[in-house]
Design a protein around this motif. Structure first.
Motif, PDB file in Angstrom:
ATOM      1  N   GLY A  94      70.371  71.223  61.119  1.00  0.00           N
ATOM      2  CA  GLY A  94      70.920  71.978  60.043  1.00  0.00           C
ATOM      3  C   GLY A  94      71.412  73.235  60.236  1.00  0.00           C
ATOM      4  O   GLY A  94      71.437  73.876  61.532  1.00  0.00           O
ATOM      5  N   LEU A  95      72.238  73.542  59.475  1.00  0.00           N
ATOM      6  CA  LEU A  95      72.964  75.056  59.690  1.00  0.00           C
ATOM      7  C   LEU A  95      72.028  75.945  58.876  1.00  0.00           C
ATOM      8  O   LEU A  95      72.077  75.775  57.541  1.00  0.00           O
ATOM      9  N   TYR A  96      71.670  77.053  59.291  1.00  0.00           N
ATOM     10  CA  TYR A  96      70.648  77.962  58.615  1.00  0.00           C
ATOM     11  C   TYR A  96      71.514  79.337  58.611  1.00  0.00           C
ATOM     12  O   TYR A  96      72.223  79.732  59.680  1.00  0.00           O
ATOM     13  N   SER A  97      71.043  79.864  57.477  1.00  0.00           N
ATOM     14  CA  SER A  97      71.515  81.234  57.395  1.00  0.00           C
ATOM     15  C   SER A  97      70.629  82.172  56.500  1.00  0.00           C
ATOM     16  O   SER A  97      70.213  81.871  55.543  1.00  0.00           O
TER      17      SER A  97
ATOM     18  N   THR B 156      80.324  85.295  63.298  1.00  0.00           N
ATOM     19  CA  THR B 156      79.802  84.412  64.708  1.00  0.00           C
ATOM     20  C   THR B 156      78.709  83.515  64.148  1.00  0.00           C
ATOM     21  O   THR B 156      77.826  83.763  63.348  1.00  0.00           O
ATOM     22  N   ILE B 157      78.809  82.288  64.677  1.00  0.00           N
ATOM     23  CA  ILE B 157      78.032  81.240  64.368  1.00  0.00           C
ATOM     24  C   ILE B 157      77.354  80.778  65.678  1.00  0.00           C
ATOM     25  O   ILE B 157      77.947  80.728  66.801  1.00  0.00           O
ATOM     26  N   ALA B 158      75.919  80.613  65.912  1.00  0.00           N
ATOM     27  CA  ALA B 158      75.309  80.283  67.141  1.00  0.00           C
ATOM     28  C   ALA B 158      75.029  78.891  66.933  1.00  0.00           C
ATOM     29  O   ALA B 158      74.720  78.199  66.129  1.00  0.00           O
TER      30      ALA B 158
ATOM     31  N   HIS C  31      83.772  82.937  65.594  1.00  0.00           N
ATOM     32  CA  HIS C  31      83.378  83.062  67.047  1.00  0.00           C
ATOM     33  C   HIS C  31      82.095  82.251  67.134  1.00  0.00           C
ATOM     34  O   HIS C  31      81.139  82.343  66.521  1.00  0.00           O
ATOM     35  N   ILE C  32      82.173  81.069  68.071  1.00  0.00           N
ATOM     36  CA  ILE C  32      81.067  80.149  68.328  1.00  0.00           C
ATOM     37  C   ILE C  32      80.340  80.801  69.585  1.00  0.00           C
ATOM     38  O   ILE C  32      80.861  80.803  70.702  1.00  0.00           O
ATOM     39  N   LYS C  33      79.250  81.001  69.181  1.00  0.00           N
ATOM     40  CA  LYS C  33      78.345  81.714  70.481  1.00  0.00           C
ATOM     41  C   LYS C  33      77.303  80.753  70.814  1.00  0.00           C
ATOM     42  O   LYS C  33      76.362  80.112  70.123  1.00  0.00           O
ATOM     43  N   SER C  34      77.243  80.316  72.093  1.00  0.00           N
ATOM     44  CA  SER C  34      76.310  79.163  72.837  1.00  0.00           C
ATOM     45  C   SER C  34      75.086  80.098  73.196  1.00  0.00           C
ATOM     46  O   SER C  34      75.210  80.997  73.912  1.00  0.00           O
TER      47      SER C  34
ATOM     48  N   ARG D 265      71.700  90.623  62.529  1.00  0.00           N
ATOM     49  CA  ARG D 265      72.652  90.818  61.632  1.00  0.00           C
ATOM     50  C   ARG D 265      73.941  90.346  62.146  1.00  0.00           C
ATOM     51  O   ARG D 265      74.950  90.371  61.419  1.00  0.00           O
ATOM     52  N   GLY D 266      74.049  90.342  63.376  1.00  0.00           N
ATOM     53  CA  GLY D 266      75.629  90.028  63.908  1.00  0.00           C
ATOM     54  C   GLY D 266      75.748  88.398  63.850  1.00  0.00           C
ATOM     55  O   GLY D 266      76.825  87.964  64.351  1.00  0.00           O
ATOM     56  N   ILE D 267      74.700  87.686  63.574  1.00  0.00           N
ATOM     57  CA  ILE D 267      75.122  86.131  63.381  1.00  0.00           C
ATOM     58  C   ILE D 267      74.820  85.831  61.987  1.00  0.00           C
ATOM     59  O   ILE D 267      73.856  86.129  61.104  1.00  0.00           O
TER      60      ILE D 267
END
Length: 287
Positions: free
Chosen positions: A120-123, A137-139, A184-187, A200-202
């Protein structure tokens, strides 16, 4: 007129009828005899199959199921190919195809599909995928499998476009060919993904279902988007498998029917809501 021939004829007919009825009874009794199948599984799938084994549904189909729990995924397919167990129910279609590719002389065979545990994509910042704004930015997880699955999730959600790929290809952020919102995709380490919901930055986080459940997140209630069965996710669908000896045995195919029985599904949804039922043919996954 001599009535003896008629008498003997009648007696013969009665004997033949009795023999036929006797044969039908034996056949019926034989067909109602339960067949024993040892099913290997692990983790929550073991609990599901223990429930199935003790259910009225299994008895209805005259299948006696013995469940054997494994801790090592690889040994489940080895045990199956050796006929130490006659079926297993734990693996994704991708895991299944990879095993067969690496073991061409010890192939196993899929009987049918069971479920998918959607990523799932959560926010906590956005209530929908469409609402995610530019330059956010998405982790996603940083291990190869989680990273690839996370990227495919973002593509399914319409946020990015990936290069053309096969079902089992492992993708990286370098394979993104279109990124309209300049995201920006962050691993990150997969097990840390739930904690980033408070960062807050995600803007959003892709979380696999096992990690989500551990964090008490319900993919169907708490995510803003989750995997559906499509070209990107069909490799993650779980299957029931058997070996060469039993691949054409109709009794083994009953395992799929039993699993998808409404009574069984009702119990699974109550106790393991993250397991989304997938009732598709294996040929649908092969396309």
């Amino acid at each position: 007129m001599n009535k003896k021939p008629k008498k003997w004829l009648s007696l013969g007919v009665i004997i033949i009828i009795m023999l036929i009825l006797s044969m039908l009874f034996v056949k019926s009794h034989s067909s109602n005899k339960s067949k024993t199948i040892t099913v290997g599984s692990q983790a929550t799938d073991t609990e599901v199959w223990k429930h199935i084994a003790n259910s009225k549904v299994a008895k209805k189909y005259h299948v006696k199921i013995i469940v054997k729990d494994f801790t090592d995924s690889n040994s489940l397919n080895t045990a199956l190919s050796n006929n130490d167990i006659q079926a297993n129910a734990f693996q994704s279609y991708a895991f299944f195809t990879t095993y067969n590719k690496n073991n061409p002389k010890r192939k196993i065979f899929a009987l049918g599909t069971t479920y998918i545990q959607p990523m799932g994509l959560y926010s906590t910042k956005y209530k929908s995928v469409k609402a995610i704004s530019q330059n956010q930015t998405i982790a996603i997880g940083n291990d190869a499998a989680s990273q690839s699955r996370g990227l495919k999730l973002l593509e399914s959600a319409g946020l990015i476009t990936l290069k053309k790929h096969d079902i089992n290809d492992l993708l990286t952020p370098n394979d993104v060919i279109k990124n309209g919102k300049n995201l920006h995709i962050k691993s990150v380490i997969s097990t840390t993904t739930p904690s980033l919901l408070h960062d807050r930055g995600i803007a959003a986080v892709a979380i696999d279902n096992n990690t989500a459940q551990a964090a008490k997140l319900n993919v169907f209630k708490n995510s803003i988007y989750y995997e559906k069965l499509d070209q990107n996710t069909r490799a993650n669908v779980n299957v029931i498998a058997t070996n060469e000896k039993h691949r054409n045995d109709s009794t083994y195919k009953k395992l799929v029917t039993i699993y998808h029985d409404p009574t069984i599904q009702s119990w699974i949804k109550k106790h393991y809501p993250g397991k989304m039922e997938i009732k598709k043919s294996i040929s649908d996954l092969e396309k």
